[in-house]
Write an enzyme that holds these catalytic residues in place. Structure first.
Site, mmCIF file in Angstrom:
data_model
loop_
_atom_site.group_PDB
_atom_site.id
_atom_site.type_symbol
_atom_site.label_atom_id
_atom_site.label_comp_id
_atom_site.label_asym_id
_atom_site.label_seq_id
_atom_site.Cartn_x
_atom_site.Cartn_y
_atom_site.Cartn_z
ATOM 1 N N SER A 105 1.376 -1.260 -0.203
ATOM 2 C CA SER A 105 -0.110 0.258 -0.159
ATOM 3 C C SER A 105 0.884 1.515 0.073
ATOM 4 C CB SER A 105 -0.819 0.023 1.220
ATOM 5 O OG SER A 105 -0.550 -0.249 2.093
ATOM 6 N N ASP B 29 -2.292 7.443 8.528
ATOM 7 C CA ASP B 29 -3.937 7.068 8.704
ATOM 8 C C ASP B 29 -2.926 6.118 10.268
ATOM 9 O OD1 ASP B 29 -1.788 5.230 7.732
ATOM 10 O OD2 ASP B 29 -3.713 4.870 6.149
ATOM 11 N N HIS C 159 0.483 4.762 6.646
ATOM 12 C CA HIS C 159 1.178 5.214 5.757
ATOM 13 C C HIS C 159 1.776 6.333 6.428
ATOM 14 C CE1 HIS C 159 -1.837 2.107 5.141
ATOM 15 N NE2 HIS C 159 -1.188 1.384 3.633
#
Ligand SMILES: *[C@@H]1O[C@H](CO)[C@@H](O)[C@H](O)[C@H]1NC(C)=O
Length: 370
Positions: free
Chosen positions: A36, A336, A339
């Site tokens: 991600s 968050d 990340h």
């Protein structure tokens, strides 16, 4: 500098000097592998959802969610922009050779380096059914589309390959599975081996420049800090980061650097570079004001109140009702809790470019003769 790091630096310097003497064509694009931290829309394109498919993801830069796990750009975005390349097409957002001509991103949110069988054999389960083996298969699919074998090799040879960071999710599976430090450390050689296998495959397919990006300081992530809050874990006095997880990240990076040095000996015709992503993040966390950040470098911008603004039960994750977003994300390192923000990613990308000395006229080895 540690002897290994300084030796590595000299090798990088020699490589860059050797290559930059000859003016060669720009890379046509980037081939990216990762999770991600580098996903620019694969999970979203494949599933129509995922973590980064809802506001406020994307609010700072794109103005809407794009599948990137950030308020804006990821490190990869800044790198391709600096090198004058277009954003790579997420593998699941393209179909034809033309779609992928200017770069492909195979990075997938939640992806592990290791396959599900590795985790099952240890009584664990990965979060999403994607590993580096899948990404390698997707890479081979794209190469097939290019046509003749010569065209296939040309496609790979003219691209800049960006590998990783990979491994965060593997360690996270182990950490949330409550494995001991000693057990988790046994994952390192397996993860590095899986990364090595992909790099070996892309070199076999003709790649001439490969950048292997290292692990970020895991122990400075709000998610990890929230997970271990109140457990009596040891913290760095200077930064407040978790000592054992930063040690793990450094152990991983040392193994990765050794692997890169080994590969260089075996593949003299390819520039294989290691890009440190640990120190740039650690430096910001240590002195946030110096880099323009605010005084909460260990708290998430988007999440739920608490020491780290992160809900360790994952019930109130960024993007879910009940989560709040800070007013100025550019003052935060973490977006968050897992990340980084657009602002922090910009810094890391700068460090990657500096440490690998990639230029707009990049160190592509002799493409004409390959
Ligand atoms: C990844 O590979 C595994 C094993 O081959 C397969 O079960 C899984 O469906 C693949 N995932 C995707 C998203 O293609």
């Amino acid at each position: 500098m540690a002897p290994l790091a300084s030796r590595l630096f000299l090798v990088v310097l020699a490589l860059v000097r050797a290559f930059s003497a000859t003016a060669k064509p720009h890379y046509t694009g980037v081939l990216s592998f990762g999770d991600s931290l580098a996903d620019t829309g694969n999970e979203l394109a494949r599933t129509g959802g995922g973590l980064a498919s809802v506001p406020p993801y994307g609010e700072t830069f794109f103005g809407h969610p794009t599948g990137r796990a950030s308020d804006g750009r990821v490190v990869l975005d800044f790198i391709v922009e600096a090198l004058g390349m277009p954003s790579p097409k997420p593998y699941f957002a393209g179909k034809t050779a033309a779609d992928f001509r200017r770069g492909v991103n195979f990075a997938y949110g939640g992806s592990t380096a290791l396959g599900p069988e590795f985790f099952l054999s240890r009584g664990l389960r990965s979060f999403v059914p994607v590993s580096l083996a899948n990404q390698t298969a997707w890479f081979k699919n794209v190469v097939q589309l290019a046509g003749s074998e010569q065209e296939q090799r040309k496609l790979t040879a003219t691209m800049l390959v960006m590998m990783g960071e990979m491994g965060i999710n593997d360690y996270l599976v182990a950490i949330t599975g409550k494995l001991s430090d000693g057990e988790i450390r046994t994952f390192v050689p397996h993860i590095v081996r899986a990364i090595r296998d992909v790099v070996t495959d892309v070199i076999g397919a003709g790649a001439k420049t490969v950048v292997v990006r290292g692990m970020i300081p895991l122990g400075c992530q709000p998610q990890m800090l929230a997970l271990f809050e109140g457990t009596g874990a040891a913290y760095s006095r200077a930064t407040g980061c978790l000592t054992r997880l930063n040690d793990l990240a450094r152990l991983h990076n040392r193994a990765l650097m050794r692997m890169v040095l080994d590969l260089r000996r075996a593949h003299r015709g390819t520039a294989i570079l290691y890009a440190d992503q640990y120190d740039p993040v650690a430096a910001i966390v240590l002195s946030p004001r110096k880099y323009g950040f605010g005084d909460r470098p260990l708290a998430a911008c988007c999440g739920r109140s608490g020491t780290y603004n992160f809900d360790s039960n994952y019930a109130t994750f960024c993007g879910v009702a009940g989560a709040t977003t800070c007013t100025n994300p550019s003052k935060y390192v973490s977006w968050d809790g897992i990340h980084m923000t657009d602002a922090a990613n910009w810094h890391v990308a700068g460090a990657v470019l500096r440490s690998t000395m990639l230029r707009q006229t990049p160190p592509t080895a002799d493409l004409a003769s390959s």
